[in-house]
Write a protein that holds these residues in place. Sequence first.
Motif, PDB file in Angstrom:
ATOM      1  N   THR A 130       0.847  -1.195   0.000  1.00 49.21           N
ATOM      2  CA  THR A 130       0.000   0.000   0.000  1.00 49.21           C
ATOM      3  C   THR A 130       0.882   1.244   0.000  1.00 49.21           C
ATOM      4  OG1 THR A 130      -0.073   0.180   2.419  1.00 49.21           O
ATOM      5  CG2 THR A 130      -1.677  -1.304   1.377  1.00 49.21           C
ATOM      6  N   ASP A 189       1.571   2.973   2.620  1.00 48.86           N
ATOM      7  CA  ASP A 189       1.961   3.226   4.012  1.00 48.86           C
ATOM      8  C   ASP A 189       3.325   3.912   4.117  1.00 48.86           C
ATOM      9  OD1 ASP A 189      -0.347   2.159   4.901  1.00 48.86           O
ATOM     10  OD2 ASP A 189       0.472   0.202   5.433  1.00 48.86           O
ATOM     11  N   ASP A 203      -4.080   5.755   2.537  1.00 52.11           N
ATOM     12  CA  ASP A 203      -3.792   4.763   1.493  1.00 52.11           C
ATOM     13  C   ASP A 203      -4.271   5.190   0.115  1.00 52.11           C
ATOM     14  OD1 ASP A 203      -6.490   4.616   1.902  1.00 52.11           O
ATOM     15  OD2 ASP A 203      -6.586   2.437   2.154  1.00 52.11           O
TER      16      ASP A 203
END
Length: 275
Positions: free
Chosen positions: A242, A244, A260
């Motif tokens: 993702t 992150d 995200d």
Amino acid sequence: MYRLSYAGKTLHDPRLPDRVVTSCDCRLTVSEPGSLACDVPPTNPLSGTFECYDPSREVVLEEDGEEVFRGRITSVKPSVDGTERLTCEGQLAYLSDSLVRPYGTYADESKGWKVTPSRSLREVAAFYVDEHSRHSDGTQAFRVRKNELPDTQVTRSSTQWPKTMAEIEDKVLSGGYQVVAGHDGLGRYVDFLAEGCGDNPQVVEFGETITQFSDVTEAEDLVTCVVPYASYQDGKRTVQLTLDGVEDGEFGSGFHVAADAIMSNEGVRQHGVVC
């Protein structure tokens, strides 16, 4: 008496000669967004001011002071005489603007998903709405006002990133329950109903119908937010990739990262978060 407003301004009131539409057709069905279409003559002061896909500027239909329909414009079709045909979808459609991130009602480290706070059908349904509101623009947020669903323990999960409304239909409404949206002094709400409303469409009509149109302005397939994701297998464990590792904030020109997702600054300003 029927009254229509757009962005808080009077669009139709039979007591005001210039604030009228020449036709209106509203169709309402439980657990579906519903629709409204109306014809706005060029003499109406709001003619030419309509914006598609803007949840902050909604069309609202009232009958004798009671709200019947609320939603956003999805299409504006002008005719040769300047009359504009507005097509609108009800606010329940906003639940199709968001995605349900991978989740489960039970812990599974191999999936890497979020665990819901409860396993009961009542609280899982509320979880879907809360997650939608958390990831959406404030103009599209809902609260759960009434929840008649049972406390029956259920097992629910998904790794497919479905639309929120599609997940509600599949994981909640498929059990014979219903959902309706509304608006009160505290803002938007949804009610989860166990029974009683049925599936009968209500039709509200007045005026005459105009049928010849030319150019079209619409917003089908509009997107303002992209949630990129991928995964790979590390032995028996599925690893989700993702954003992150990317800091929240400006990203390129005209975009920003929020958790995200990558969002269009101007797109979100005009239309809210549409994933």
